[in-house]
Design an enzyme around this catalytic site. Sequence first.
Site, PDB file in Angstrom:
ATOM      1  N   HIS A 128       0.809  -1.216   0.000  1.00  0.00           N
ATOM      2  CA  HIS A 128       0.000   0.000   0.000  1.00  0.00           C
ATOM      3  C   HIS A 128       0.844   1.268   0.000  1.00  0.00           C
ATOM      4  O   HIS A 128       0.337   2.351  -0.287  1.00  0.00           O
ATOM      5  CB  HIS A 128      -1.000  -0.005   1.161  1.00  0.00           C
ATOM      6  CG  HIS A 128      -0.418   0.279   2.512  1.00  0.00           C
ATOM      7  ND1 HIS A 128      -0.117  -0.707   3.419  1.00  0.00           N
ATOM      8  CD2 HIS A 128      -0.089   1.444   3.121  1.00  0.00           C
ATOM      9  CE1 HIS A 128       0.354  -0.176   4.531  1.00  0.00           C
ATOM     10  NE2 HIS A 128       0.393   1.141   4.371  1.00  0.00           N
ATOM     11  N   ASP A 158       0.285  -7.705   1.628  1.00  0.00           N
ATOM     12  CA  ASP A 158       0.626  -6.279   1.707  1.00  0.00           C
ATOM     13  C   ASP A 158       2.143  -6.065   1.717  1.00  0.00           C
ATOM     14  O   ASP A 158       2.658  -5.235   2.449  1.00  0.00           O
ATOM     15  CB  ASP A 158      -0.004  -5.617   2.933  1.00  0.00           C
ATOM     16  CG  ASP A 158       0.057  -4.087   2.859  1.00  0.00           C
ATOM     17  OD1 ASP A 158       0.092  -3.558   1.731  1.00  0.00           O
ATOM     18  OD2 ASP A 158       0.100  -3.435   3.918  1.00  0.00           O
ATOM     19  N   SER A 254       4.648   2.821   7.858  1.00  0.00           N
ATOM     20  CA  SER A 254       4.324   1.707   6.965  1.00  0.00           C
ATOM     21  C   SER A 254       5.549   1.259   6.183  1.00  0.00           C
ATOM     22  O   SER A 254       6.202   2.070   5.529  1.00  0.00           O
ATOM     23  CB  SER A 254       3.239   2.125   5.959  1.00  0.00           C
ATOM     24  OG  SER A 254       1.985   2.149   6.552  1.00  0.00           O
TER      25      SER A 254
END
Length: 511
Positions: A128, A158, A254
């Site tokens: 992402h 992911d 992230s």
Amino acid sequence: MKKIGLTLLTAFVGGAMALGVYKLAENKYADNMSFEDKQKVYFASNPSTSPTVSSAGQVDLTQAAAEVTPAVVYIRTTYSSKQSDSQDQFEQMFGEMFGQRMRPQGPQMASGSGVIISPDGYIVTNNHVVENAEKIDIVTNDHHQYEAKVIGTDPNTDLALIKIEATNLPIVKLGNSDAVRVGEWVLAVGNPFKLTSTVTAGIVSAKGRSIGIIGSEDQPNQNPFGPVNQKTPSLRTGIESFIQTDAAINPGNSGGALVNSNGELIGINAAIASHTGSYEGYGFAIPVNLAKKVLNDIKKYGKVKRGYVGISFADLSVPDAARSVNSDKTNGLYISGLMKGGGAEAAGLKEGDIITKVDGNTVYESSDLQERVARLQPGDKINLTVMRDGKEKDFNVTLKADSPEPRIAGSVSKSAAELFNKLGASFVPVNSDQKTKFHINGGLVVSQVRPGGIFDDTDIPVGSVITSINKQSINSIDDMDKAITNLRNGRLMITGFYPNGGRFTNIFDVR
């Protein structure tokens, strides 16, 4: 004297030639090494002699932070205005209602983190973080800047593997997430709120967490690194077995590193559970043992080779699930369906069986099975213990593949990285069967198409073969590199074959 000199010269030349041949062989061998093997070579040549325990006998996290921080990078991504049009419309309708600041029109930017895992520039991050990005800029801890290209992504976990053109980079040592224990100290390293090279500490709060955030079709555009509604079921299969930590992580973390007190990578930070979108004490990281398999597959095959058990199931740990299938067990997986011709059917499993163990380990919830299977290849065997008629019975299941995978090609230069990412695809060389099928001598097969790219917009599907770009024959990634960096009038003409054998020529304006 002349004979001695001649002998020495001959010996010198012979030694130089031998060294050159050795280096060539070494480089070729290194290209085929897994990331774990590369790391063994790296750390054998760069041993760490610093202790991780202080004289007082307590865990000293300063050394771990010092070893990891240089290998955690800041990622800045750029998106075209077209890709954010739908988001802009929603913001215009609802943004001010909730006190949100309107985004400026035009290209949009975002940021995240990544971890260098190979000295030659391979970086792991979240899918992402780079999904749909046209341009990916990397800033290292020592402030060097690079442009990265996407090698491949795996939305089901992911994870994404990207690469920069650099050598002799510092790397984070891959650890063993299976050895992680609840309560042990960990560090989260990343770039929250664009605060580069930030280190926070906490403990492992839990393992094997599934929070229903990866691949949820009811919220397909939600950034996984944001508020989590744990009551929302996942309608699309995502592989979740997170390490939960209370180390402070926030948007921007992230793709960053979760490491133990020895400075070993045990997870890739991926999500937080929050009502506000910021840290509230619950962070989640993808276990590194799962990441190893995914990243090695992406590097070798262009996408993940995933094996399948061939079942649908109900997780009995979910409230009311056991009652709905009339089971008195409150943990395990109730087999509600079998895929025809799948591994489970072939092994003799039946609807109504309850999976209680996988390779001898108790199955409490779906993540216990999913992560284990996700680490394996098609053709691998897995032992499932099931409860049938009140008795446990063992079955050896051979995992089945969804499709055969070709091998991946090489790398692309920095100058072509932005356009390579804009194409939104991964490529591998054609094999002998494909050469025969399409009556060609070479080309590249499309092994993955990512949403939002040129290939996705123009419906060039996986399995298509690219034979030329701008009338230049394409047999390798290097050929593609040269073709897409020598554009005329900003146009890209791609010729090839669809999987069914139909020929196509597409012209794109990439200015």
